[in-house]
Each structure stands twice: as structure tokens, then as C-alpha cells.
Design a protein around this motif. Structure first.
Motif, short mmCIF file in Angstrom:
data_model
loop_
_atom_site.label_atom_id
_atom_site.label_comp_id
_atom_site.label_asym_id
_atom_site.label_seq_id
_atom_site.Cartn_x
_atom_site.Cartn_y
_atom_site.Cartn_z
N LEU A 109 0.83 -1.21 0.00
CA LEU A 109 0.00 0.00 0.00
C LEU A 109 0.87 1.26 0.00
N HIS A 110 1.97 1.23 0.75
CA HIS A 110 2.89 2.38 0.76
C HIS A 110 3.47 2.60 -0.63
N THR A 111 3.88 1.51 -1.27
CA THR A 111 4.46 1.61 -2.61
C THR A 111 3.48 2.27 -3.58
N LEU A 112 2.20 2.00 -3.36
CA LEU A 112 1.18 2.59 -4.23
C LEU A 112 0.79 4.01 -3.81
N GLY A 113 1.43 4.51 -2.75
CA GLY A 113 1.20 5.90 -2.37
C GLY A 113 0.21 6.12 -1.24
N TYR A 114 -0.26 5.04 -0.63
CA TYR A 114 -1.22 5.21 0.49
C TYR A 114 -0.45 5.38 1.80
N ALA A 115 0.08 6.60 1.99
CA ALA A 115 0.96 6.85 3.13
C ALA A 115 0.20 6.91 4.45
N ALA A 116 -1.12 7.06 4.40
CA ALA A 116 -1.90 7.18 5.63
C ALA A 116 -1.97 5.86 6.40
N VAL A 117 -1.61 4.76 5.73
CA VAL A 117 -1.72 3.45 6.37
C VAL A 117 -0.54 3.23 7.32
N LYS A 118 -0.81 3.20 8.61
CA LYS A 118 0.26 3.05 9.60
C LYS A 118 0.50 1.60 9.98
N ASP A 119 -0.53 0.79 9.90
CA ASP A 119 -0.36 -0.61 10.27
C ASP A 119 -1.45 -1.44 9.61
N VAL A 120 -1.10 -2.68 9.29
CA VAL A 120 -2.08 -3.62 8.74
C VAL A 120 -1.94 -4.94 9.48
N ARG A 121 -3.06 -5.47 9.93
CA ARG A 121 -3.07 -6.83 10.50
C ARG A 121 -4.03 -7.64 9.65
N GLN A 122 -3.57 -8.83 9.25
CA GLN A 122 -4.43 -9.68 8.42
C GLN A 122 -4.93 -10.86 9.23
N GLY A 123 -6.14 -11.25 8.98
CA GLY A 123 -6.69 -12.41 9.67
C GLY A 123 -7.65 -13.16 8.78
N LYS A 124 -8.38 -14.07 9.39
CA LYS A 124 -9.33 -14.89 8.64
C LYS A 124 -10.74 -14.61 9.14
#
Lengths: 81, 81
Positions: free
Chosen positions: A25-40
Motif C-alpha cells: 500500500l505504501h508503494t502505491l502511495g497510500y501513506a496514511a496506512v500506519k499498520d495492517v493486521r491480516q486475519g481470517k
């Protein structure tokens, strides 16, 4: 009855998939994203049981089959009576 | 701001993982389970953006990176302002 169970890593457990998504997401320019947690997420269709039975069965199924209680936590809710 | 994005297969798409989970639950005696659909959940921590920006950015990120719009659908909600 439809129930939704969310399974994710405990906060103390590293989440490399989430980190990878964050970097993408950062690479695509979404700098507002501070953290991502993935789950099911599991959506279960339950038939012929009462609310009280669901309250007993769902956490049991989640703890035995859907989540690994050593490293994962789960929450659940009824989404459709 | 914390947002939660649920990604799951479209209803018309087969979900072999969900079927496997359903079979496992049946084997363990949970006969009330009529159907299981499995999906992914992403919890994003967003900083420095307004509610209106989130309304624009989150569906964009979900459609571009988190979900494959050909076979998957997503829903999202703000879980913490």
C-alpha cells in the motif's frame, strides 16, 4: 442462524502478511496506512439450534478448529438470526 | 482511525477452504453447521485522514490491493474513530 467469526494473530505475534500488505500500500502511495493486521473470517450457517446453544458451540468450534489458541485470538457475532 | 475490511469470495464462486472446514466440523460432530464460507479480514490503522478521505481511500485500496474484484467482494467499516 448466521454467525461470523474473526480470527487474527494475538497482538504479540508478528504478522508478516500484514506487513507485506502495508508495504504494498505504501508503494502505491497510500501513506496514511500506519499498520495492517491480516486475519481470517469464517461465516457459518447454523441450523436447528437456539441462541443459547450457539453461545456454547461457536466458541468451542472456534477454539478447536478455526483458531490456534496459542497464537491466535477470535471474536464472533451473530449476523443474522 | 481503525477500519476493518472483510474480503470473501462472491457467492457464485466455489470456496474449497470453507468446504474443508465444514467437513472437519461435521467429522467432529457439529452437525448444526450447514455451510461455511472462509474469507480474509484486514484491519488498517489510518492516520491523519478525515472520515471523508477514508470513505474514498478504503474502497480504492480494497479494490486494488486487498480483493480481487473478479472473484471476490468486500465490505468495510470503521471500528474506531
Amino acid at each position: 442462524m448466521k454467525v461470523r467469526i474473526l480470527v487474527s494473530f494475538k497482538d504479540s505475534v508478528l504478522d508478516p502478511q500484514g506487513q507485506t500488505v502495508k508495504n504494498a500500500l505504501h508503494t502505491l502511495g497510500y501513506a496514511a496506512v500506519k499498520d495492517v493486521r491480516q486475519g481470517k473470517v469464517f461465516e457459518l450457517d447454523l441450523a436447528g439450534i437456539s441462541r443459547a446453544e450457539a453461545d456454547r458451540l461457536v466458541p468451542e468450534m472456534a477454539g478447536k478448529v478455526l483458531a490456534n489458541p496459542i497464537i491466535e485470538k477470535f471474536t464472533w457475532q451473530i449476523v443474522e438470526e
